[in-house]
Write a protein that holds these residues in place. Structure first.
Motif, PDB file in Angstrom:
ATOM      1  N   HIS A   1      -6.259  -2.054  -3.956  1.00 57.08           N
ATOM      2  CA  HIS A   1      -6.593  -2.499  -2.599  1.00 57.08           C
ATOM      3  C   HIS A   1      -7.628  -3.634  -2.571  1.00 57.08           C
ATOM      4  O   HIS A   1      -8.023  -4.160  -3.604  1.00 57.08           O
ATOM      5  CB  HIS A   1      -7.019  -1.297  -1.765  1.00 57.08           C
ATOM      6  CG  HIS A   1      -5.860  -0.387  -1.423  1.00 57.08           C
ATOM      7  ND1 HIS A   1      -5.258   0.418  -2.357  1.00 57.08           N
ATOM      8  CD2 HIS A   1      -5.187  -0.186  -0.266  1.00 57.08           C
ATOM      9  CE1 HIS A   1      -4.263   1.081  -1.795  1.00 57.08           C
ATOM     10  NE2 HIS A   1      -4.190   0.737  -0.524  1.00 57.08           N
TER      11      HIS A   1
ATOM     12  N   CYS B   1       0.860  -1.191   0.000  1.00 61.27           N
ATOM     13  CA  CYS B   1       0.000   0.000   0.000  1.00 61.27           C
ATOM     14  C   CYS B   1       0.899   1.245   0.000  1.00 61.27           C
ATOM     15  O   CYS B   1       1.726   1.420   0.897  1.00 61.27           O
ATOM     16  CB  CYS B   1      -0.887   0.007   1.244  1.00 61.27           C
ATOM     17  SG  CYS B   1      -1.780   1.557   1.456  1.00 61.27           S
TER      18      CYS B   1
ATOM     19  N   LYS C   1      -1.910   0.912   9.838  1.00 58.08           N
ATOM     20  CA  LYS C   1      -1.002  -0.240   9.935  1.00 58.08           C
ATOM     21  C   LYS C   1       0.317   0.185  10.581  1.00 58.08           C
ATOM     22  O   LYS C   1       0.901  -0.559  11.363  1.00 58.08           O
ATOM     23  CB  LYS C   1      -0.757  -0.848   8.542  1.00 58.08           C
ATOM     24  CG  LYS C   1       0.012  -2.171   8.591  1.00 58.08           C
ATOM     25  CD  LYS C   1       0.147  -2.820   7.233  1.00 58.08           C
ATOM     26  CE  LYS C   1      -1.103  -3.541   6.803  1.00 58.08           C
ATOM     27  NZ  LYS C   1      -1.448  -4.682   7.700  1.00 58.08           N
TER      28      LYS C   1
ATOM     29  N   TYR D   1       0.404   4.272   0.744  1.00 58.39           N
ATOM     30  CA  TYR D   1       0.246   5.156   1.912  1.00 58.39           C
ATOM     31  C   TYR D   1       1.014   4.606   3.117  1.00 58.39           C
ATOM     32  O   TYR D   1       1.483   5.362   3.967  1.00 58.39           O
ATOM     33  CB  TYR D   1      -1.236   5.311   2.265  1.00 58.39           C
ATOM     34  CG  TYR D   1      -2.054   5.952   1.170  1.00 58.39           C
ATOM     35  CD1 TYR D   1      -2.025   7.321   0.952  1.00 58.39           C
ATOM     36  CD2 TYR D   1      -2.852   5.173   0.333  1.00 58.39           C
ATOM     37  CE1 TYR D   1      -2.773   7.908  -0.057  1.00 58.39           C
ATOM     38  CE2 TYR D   1      -3.603   5.740  -0.682  1.00 58.39           C
ATOM     39  CZ  TYR D   1      -3.555   7.110  -0.872  1.00 58.39           C
ATOM     40  OH  TYR D   1      -4.299   7.682  -1.871  1.00 58.39           O
ATOM     41  N   TYR D   2       1.129   3.309   3.171  1.00 56.55           N
ATOM     42  CA  TYR D   2       1.903   2.686   4.259  1.00 56.55           C
ATOM     43  C   TYR D   2       3.382   3.069   4.136  1.00 56.55           C
ATOM     44  O   TYR D   2       4.061   3.347   5.138  1.00 56.55           O
ATOM     45  CB  TYR D   2       1.716   1.164   4.195  1.00 56.55           C
ATOM     46  CG  TYR D   2       2.646   0.359   5.053  1.00 56.55           C
ATOM     47  CD1 TYR D   2       2.545   0.376   6.444  1.00 56.55           C
ATOM     48  CD2 TYR D   2       3.635  -0.443   4.477  1.00 56.55           C
ATOM     49  CE1 TYR D   2       3.402  -0.368   7.234  1.00 56.55           C
ATOM     50  CE2 TYR D   2       4.489  -1.194   5.257  1.00 56.55           C
ATOM     51  CZ  TYR D   2       4.382  -1.149   6.632  1.00 56.55           C
ATOM     52  OH  TYR D   2       5.237  -1.888   7.394  1.00 56.55           O
TER      53      TYR D   2
ATOM     54  N   GLN E   1     -10.628  -0.110   9.201  1.00 57.16           N
ATOM     55  CA  GLN E   1      -9.301   0.275   9.700  1.00 57.16           C
ATOM     56  C   GLN E   1      -8.216   0.134   8.625  1.00 57.16           C
ATOM     57  O   GLN E   1      -7.216   0.829   8.665  1.00 57.16           O
ATOM     58  CB  GLN E   1      -8.913  -0.619  10.880  1.00 57.16           C
ATOM     59  CG  GLN E   1      -9.883  -0.576  12.044  1.00 57.16           C
ATOM     60  CD  GLN E   1      -9.779   0.718  12.811  1.00 57.16           C
ATOM     61  OE1 GLN E   1      -8.706   1.073  13.271  1.00 57.16           O
ATOM     62  NE2 GLN E   1     -10.879   1.432  12.930  1.00 57.16           N
TER      63      GLN E   1
ATOM     64  N   CYS F   1      -1.505   6.269   8.711  1.00 67.76           N
ATOM     65  CA  CYS F   1      -1.725   4.868   8.321  1.00 67.76           C
ATOM     66  C   CYS F   1      -1.960   4.036   9.576  1.00 67.76           C
ATOM     67  O   CYS F   1      -1.103   3.993  10.461  1.00 67.76           O
ATOM     68  CB  CYS F   1      -0.518   4.335   7.546  1.00 67.76           C
ATOM     69  SG  CYS F   1      -0.584   2.561   7.252  1.00 67.76           S
TER      70      CYS F   1
ATOM     71  N   GLY G   1      -5.719   6.525  11.173  1.00 67.56           N
ATOM     72  CA  GLY G   1      -6.641   6.630  10.047  1.00 67.56           C
ATOM     73  C   GLY G   1      -6.119   5.882   8.841  1.00 67.56           C
ATOM     74  O   GLY G   1      -4.975   5.415   8.816  1.00 67.56           O
ATOM     75  N   CYS G   2      -6.984   5.743   7.840  1.00 63.64           N
ATOM     76  CA  CYS G   2      -6.625   5.010   6.622  1.00 63.64           C
ATOM     77  C   CYS G   2      -6.907   5.891   5.412  1.00 63.64           C
ATOM     78  O   CYS G   2      -8.037   5.928   4.915  1.00 63.64           O
ATOM     79  CB  CYS G   2      -7.419   3.706   6.531  1.00 63.64           C
ATOM     80  SG  CYS G   2      -7.161   2.847   4.968  1.00 63.64           S
ATOM     81  N   PRO G   3      -5.903   6.613   4.927  1.00 59.97           N
ATOM     82  CA  PRO G   3      -6.125   7.485   3.773  1.00 59.97           C
ATOM     83  C   PRO G   3      -6.491   6.733   2.499  1.00 59.97           C
ATOM     84  O   PRO G   3      -7.118   7.298   1.600  1.00 59.97           O
ATOM     85  CB  PRO G   3      -4.799   8.236   3.622  1.00 59.97           C
ATOM     86  CG  PRO G   3      -3.797   7.405   4.343  1.00 59.97           C
ATOM     87  CD  PRO G   3      -4.524   6.702   5.431  1.00 59.97           C
TER      88      PRO G   3
HETATM   89 FE1  SF4 Z   1      -2.908   1.300   3.499  1.00 62.13          FE
HETATM   90 FE2  SF4 Z   1      -4.913   2.181   5.035  1.00 62.13          FE
HETATM   91 FE3  SF4 Z   1      -3.904  -0.189   5.509  1.00 62.13          FE
HETATM   92 FE4  SF4 Z   1      -2.421   1.967   6.008  1.00 62.13          FE
HETATM   93  S1  SF4 Z   1      -4.300   1.382   7.042  1.00 62.13           S
HETATM   94  S2  SF4 Z   1      -1.758   0.069   4.975  1.00 62.13           S
HETATM   95  S3  SF4 Z   1      -3.144   3.350   4.409  1.00 62.13           S
HETATM   96  S4  SF4 Z   1      -4.921   0.422   3.593  1.00 62.13           S
END
Ligand code: SF4
Length: 331
Positions: free
Chosen positions: A148, A119, A131, A121-122, A156, A129, A137-139
């Motif tokens: 995805h 991902c 994770k 964003y990770y 989450q 993120c 939060g999860c952008p």
């Molecule tokens: Fe990606 Fe959202 Fe999971 Fe983080 S929480 S790894 S941004 S999908």
């Protein structure tokens, strides 16, 4: 950057003792995903415990006809192994569909099980993120999410497991052998990885300090008909948009047994068990495969940018089953 120490373990016992004594220690072997994460400070260990010289580099035949693959066997060695190519071609093909030759030469079986999502964003610490840091939060949920999950996601985290090998191992009902301070245990492959739920920071059910020592492939005679179909944006060095591992056992036209697993669609390799149950006893034809694909994707909940994956996955299932019904081979 946090400074860390580097130590080389000389035995499994020593590696576990070091890891158990230090919550912030990380094992390193091939390092093909871990070093990427270290470079951008996603992982900031107190120490790296190098396990790459341990005696876990053999592929052995088991008395029941299965195979035990040491956790430090390279991906290349697995894909090139004569027994695996003959008895579990689904695994060899999945490995060869992933990464580059150079990476496969150093990447290990144990490390492949533990590689983390790609991902974007990770990996970009400018973004929040869940994770990386639960509660942030999860952008991706409201951002660009064409790569995805469409199955098993939570509010989450909607990330997917990136491994090709994992999809084949899920289809083969592999078993992961691990060792820790409380001894050794076996984890069925389908229970090794986790869905994100409320703990997206945890990818697996490994306990702190546990070390993967090997992966067992049980005997699956009809795995010789196995196929691995990977669909991606370009034909090499790209992660799956959707992948399917499939193997059929036929008695004439009738399906006696089946294995089906999907990649690129969920936080873990996805076994569409309802579709598998449907297939047993049915005639192996296009209509049956279409119905199985519909059942497999019935629970799908696509994100804003990846509705295409639902139809892509259905077509991939149909194609993989069709090729397997003809005896398998390269899709
Ligand atoms: Fe990606 Fe959202 Fe999971 Fe983080 S929480 S790894 S941004 S999908």
């Amino acid at each position: 950057m946090r400074n860390f120490t580097y130590t080389r373990a000389t035995s499994v016992k020593e590696a576990i003792q070091k890891a158990t004594a230090d919550d912030d220690a990380i094992f390193i072997a091939g390092g093909t995903n871990l070093v990427d994460r270290l470079k951008v400070f996603l992982d900031e260990p107190s120490q790296l415990i190098d396990i790459s010289r341990l005696e876990m580099k053999r592929i052995e035949r088991l008395s029941n006809g299965g195979l035990r693959i040491g956790a430090l066997v390279s991906n290349t060695a697995v894909a090139d192994n004569v027994d695996i190519r003959r008895d579990y071609p689904i695994l060899a093909r999945a490995i060869l569909a992933g990464a580059s030759q150079q990476i496969r030469n150093v990447a290990t079986v144990g490390g492949n099980l533990l590689q983390r999502t790609r991902c974007p964003y990770y990996y970009d610490t400018a973004f929040a993120c869940n994770k990386r840091q639960p509660g942030q939060g999860c952008p991706a949920a409201t951002g660009i999410n064409r790569m995805h999950a469409i199955l098993g996601a939570s509010d989450q985290c909607i990330a997917v497991n990136p491994s090709d090998m994992n999809v084949a191992l899920a289809a083969l009902d592999a078993v992961v052998e691990v060792a820790g301070s409380k001894g050794q245990r076996q984890i069925p492959f389908t229970e090794f990885h986790r869905l994100p739920g409320n703990t997206p920071q945890r990818d697996t059910n490994l306990e702190p300090g546990e070390l993967i020592t090997s992966v067992i492939l049980p005997p699956v005679p009809f795995a010789k008909s196995g196929v691995y179909l990977k669909l991606r944006d370009r034909t090499s060095y790209a992660f799956a948009l959707v992948s399917v591992a499939a193997a059929l056992e036929l008695a004439g036209e009738r399906i006696e047994n089946v294995r089906l697993a999907m990649g690129g669609v969920a936080h873990k390799p996805w076994r569409p068990t309802e579709a598998e149950k449907f297939l047993i006893g049915k005639p192996a034809n296009a209509n049956t495969f279409q119905q199985a694909a519909e059942i497999a994707l019935q629970p799908a909940k696509p994100q804003s940018h990846n509705g295409y994956k639902v139809e892509l996955a259905k077509r991939a299932i149909r194609r993989a089953l069709t090729v397997s019904a003809k005896g398998g081979g390269v899709v």
